[in-house]
Design an enzyme around this catalytic site. Sequence first.
Site, mmCIF file in Angstrom:
data_model
loop_
_atom_site.group_PDB
_atom_site.id
_atom_site.type_symbol
_atom_site.label_atom_id
_atom_site.label_comp_id
_atom_site.label_asym_id
_atom_site.label_seq_id
_atom_site.Cartn_x
_atom_site.Cartn_y
_atom_site.Cartn_z
ATOM 1 N N ARG B 22 -2.645 2.413 -6.818
ATOM 2 C CA ARG B 22 -1.447 1.635 -6.520
ATOM 3 C C ARG B 22 -0.363 1.851 -7.587
ATOM 4 O O ARG B 22 0.793 2.087 -7.249
ATOM 5 C CB ARG B 22 -1.790 0.151 -6.372
ATOM 6 C CG ARG B 22 -2.532 -0.158 -5.066
ATOM 7 C CD ARG B 22 -3.043 -1.576 -5.053
ATOM 8 N NE ARG B 22 -3.981 -1.820 -6.152
ATOM 9 C CZ ARG B 22 -4.485 -2.999 -6.449
ATOM 10 N NH1 ARG B 22 -4.124 -4.071 -5.767
ATOM 11 N NH2 ARG B 22 -5.348 -3.120 -7.436
ATOM 12 N N ASN B 40 -3.565 -2.952 -1.519
ATOM 13 C CA ASN B 40 -4.910 -2.682 -1.027
ATOM 14 C C ASN B 40 -5.123 -3.536 0.210
ATOM 15 O O ASN B 40 -4.816 -4.729 0.206
ATOM 16 C CB ASN B 40 -5.969 -3.061 -2.072
ATOM 17 C CG ASN B 40 -6.068 -2.024 -3.183
ATOM 18 O OD1 ASN B 40 -5.613 -0.903 -3.029
ATOM 19 N ND2 ASN B 40 -6.674 -2.422 -4.299
#
Lengths: 331, 783
Positions: B22, B40
């Site tokens: 990320r 996520n």
Amino acid sequence: LGHGSGGQLSAELLRDVVVPALGAAAAETVPEDAAVVAVDGLDLVISTDAFVVSPLFFPGGDIGVLAVHGTVNDVAMMGAVPLALTVAYVIEEGFPVADLRRVTASVGAAAAAAGVPVVTGDTKVVGRGAADGLFVTTTGLGRRLPGARVSAAFARPGDVVLLSGPIGAHGTTILSTREALGFEAEIVSDTRPLHRLVATMVAGAGPAIHVMRDPTRGGVASTLNEIAAAARVGIEIDEAAVTVPAPVAAACELLGLDPLHVANEGCLVAVVAPAAADALLALMRSTPEGRWAARLGSVVEEHPGRVVMHTLMGGRRVVDMLVGEQLPRIC
Amino acid sequence: MIGARVAHRIEVRGTVQGVGFRPFVCRLGRGLGLDGCVRNDGGVVVVEAAGSIEAMRALAARLRTDAPAQARVADVRVSALNGSAPATGTGFRVVRSTRRRPAGTGAEVGLIPPDLGTCDRCLTELFDPGDRRYRYAFLNCTDCGPRATIVDALPYDRVRTTMRRFDMCAACAAEYADPADRRFHAEPIACPACGPRLAWHATDHGPAAGGHGADALAAAEALIRRGGVVALKGLGGYQLVCDATDEAAVARLRIRKHRPAKPFAVMVSGLGAARRLAHVSAAEAALLTSVARPIVLLAPRPERPTAGSVAPGVPRIGLFLPNTPLHHLLLADLARPLVVTSGNVSDEPIAIDDADARRRLAGLADGFLGHDRVIRSRYDDSVARVVAGRPSLVRRARGYSPEPIGLPVAAPEPLLAVGGQLKHTFTVARDGTAIVGPHTGDLEQQATMEAFEANLARLSRVVGVTPRVVAHDLHPGYLSTRYAAALPVRGRIGVQHHHAHVASCAAEHGVTGRYIGVAYDGLGLGDDGTLWGGEVLVADLVSYRRVARFGRAPLPGGAAAVRRPARMALGYLFGGEPLDERSRAAVLRAAAPFLGRLPEREVATVRRMVAQGVNCPVASSAGRLFDAVAALLGLRDDATYEGEAAVALEALAGGHPAAPELPWRLVTRDDLIVYDPTATLLALLEALRDGTDPGLLAAGFHATVAAVTVALCAEVAARERLRTVCLSGGVMQNQSLVETVVAGLSGAGLEPLVNERVPGNDGGISYGQAAVAAARIRMDARG
Ligand SMILES: [Fe+3]
Ligand SMILES: [Mg+2]
Ligand SMILES: [Zn+2]
Ligand SMILES: [Zn+2]
């Protein structure tokens, strides 16, 4: 059919073939070696067993002694006093009469020593090859002792597992004698009647005894696994509490046998309420057949259906039933 | 000029959580001037972004090409963004995770990232007195640190790990929130002010001093310096640590662990230290320093400074480098190689729970160096080596499991493969993804059964696979087979042991067609009721046909013959398959010195047992033949650990690279080509009697088995028109054998493959079962 050694395959044969054919009533209950039949308010116990041992004569006994003790013990394991026996022979043509005399004398002597009379019987002679020498079938009738109510299904978490004596002698003796493996001079079968031990235990603490079993074919391992499966409990035992006579242990070592899987004919496993365990152990030790009695382990809630042994090395080993021949699991 | 503005939703699948993905996407999005967010979502990373067509194309491409080193991007799916596009100029950020579906019902496998060894930048900080994490045993970043061992559930966020209980201090929170920081969304982020800390617990026979943090570490180090054994709470479980140069300390550990001879792994501070103990090739160095930090099996230097009892009489020594800051500190402070072995008694799984460790390891350790970060899942140290230039796992656990491995034929429904009995692993699979659980050990140990059940329950919950079909071995006595029989599933698929072995090799190399499978092994149950272990199969993923085997011999006493190779030798001498009647009597004559040195009673009893077939299961095993030869050469009569005799034989052969082959012979029985070892054994015994160096004979035996294997494969290859040969089974751990065979097969124009990602030993059985079961379900579905 490879179902002879009294382990997993025998259990499957019984479950899949024999019991279903005999009706739903038998199929629903836990398999026991004897049954209770209520007759006019009396709890009678009946058991039958066919003996096909080879060799017929072995150190410590013969097929006749075994046929008496086996059935006396199966009746006794229901918490009963055996009252009478029947004996039937299937004899292969050509079987030596002298041997038949010898076996019959053994039957008589063993029955007399046990105090259980042989009340009737039968003899059949079959053609050569239709039987292997001599088969002996005994049936025992007994009466359940007051206060006794035992079944493999009655084991409860917290219960204590007691073992009445050393293990491994009978099966090792038979194997060694049959195959002439050379241990015959050092080891003898442990065959003996256990009904007096049972009577002493029931008289002392009958209701506290939940299970009684004699670990014959398949040994202590199979008996404990049967109890664990029937009662849906886990059992934990202590390797340190398992007594194996030194010569038996040496023979097992050389033959690659686990004494826990070897047949016994002279000891019993009892599962008892924890509060009565010490008293029962003392009672057992007060009898000649139970003088080596030991606290083998306990019943637990965890791992239902599984028997686990605390080893001398400090591990916990799964003690399994024997699957047919001993096929190593090691890769 | 700026092109038209587009908005996309991008789903990224693979190992994309716990690897700094990320933060990477966030930086990438900002760099490309995009507006949007990344999060996520279950086990998937979802990107929602808007910007120019060119920038959005670049984003989709660079998600693959520029991904962090530890990420494995399997799939990037781009679709139009439903709903409102992010407004221009709002920037790019990481947003709160979402769960795409209730656990266990998912159609996709969620992937848990494996643990990562300490990275170089963290290491620099660890030893920088000016850094606020100087000597902090729990420092990590998005490139390194604990993952699989601390995860409770997916998506991978701090709240769903065992770091949940530690509240971040302001400094850590700032780093965690700063996209420019290396610790941006580093979930296990910690520092001395807010994170886990070390604690020292003495045992009855150890020193009482201790406490926390630096004091605890100092107490442990003082104890190790004095020759004590420390139980250390590592990444995936407790380890036992002592000074590898202190003979008395190592001997004490051996006695306490009931482990008389099995080699201990040694941890060294770095490559330089490793090279003082062993020869390290470039490929081996890469493996040692890889982020998984496995134990690597290396050729030892004879003059190495470690105690003799660390790894007695073995051809390889297992070395590894520190994989956590704590291990780095220990190695740096103590400046000597350390024995670092699993915290357990003999074959039990390693302890992970503090109370359990204190109880089970009380008699083994003199003190406990623990800490308050909970280990959620057990991952023992992995073991690897380099075979024919390529890394190959021997034990797959920490750093590797539960990273997914592909299945060449996708599993149409969720399945579980329960594996074997020893070196146990299980595999859960769905679609093209198989997840092999970590190595646990011998299922006969109740603690291993419990570890298996707990690992299976957790892993299948976290990755969202509820098995509908179970694959198992044919051996009815394996506790894994029993477990499978009791499982409430739609279907059960029995997979023959050696088919599973060779399929594990074929599947990891993506072989879907027919191949020649060579399974050299200890024992596995065949489909004919006898034990197998020296087998050549013509196989594909669905089925196999046995085409060649080793000659058979009885195992006098069953497992007793495995524990005692001398007994196995008696099995070959008295009861070997009668393939060559003339030589048999000669073999017995030549074995007179061997028979003479064994206890008379044992020889007589075993002879009788073999003659009468008493407790003598028959096996066509390669592993048992190695055992027997080791005993005949006088190397080992008893094995205190699995494979000890064969390992000693390999070590003895090591000094004779060019030893000539011994005689050998192939015969045909029931349409199978059979290697008859009689001539080999006869030549070996006669040469030994005549005073030949046993090392030369050990090497000659290796050369013989290699030549036999190449000949068998060449014949089968010609007959069946096949080229690919998959080599598997526990005996393939014998490095000199497998390398000779690989060279021989290549020389014969064939294409040999060996296991790399899963072990060739029984640790790979579950993956092989899964590959076979998936292919069979697929075939059945097609009718
Ligand atoms: Fe195997
Ligand atoms: Mg009976
Ligand atoms: Zn780092
Ligand atoms: Zn902090």
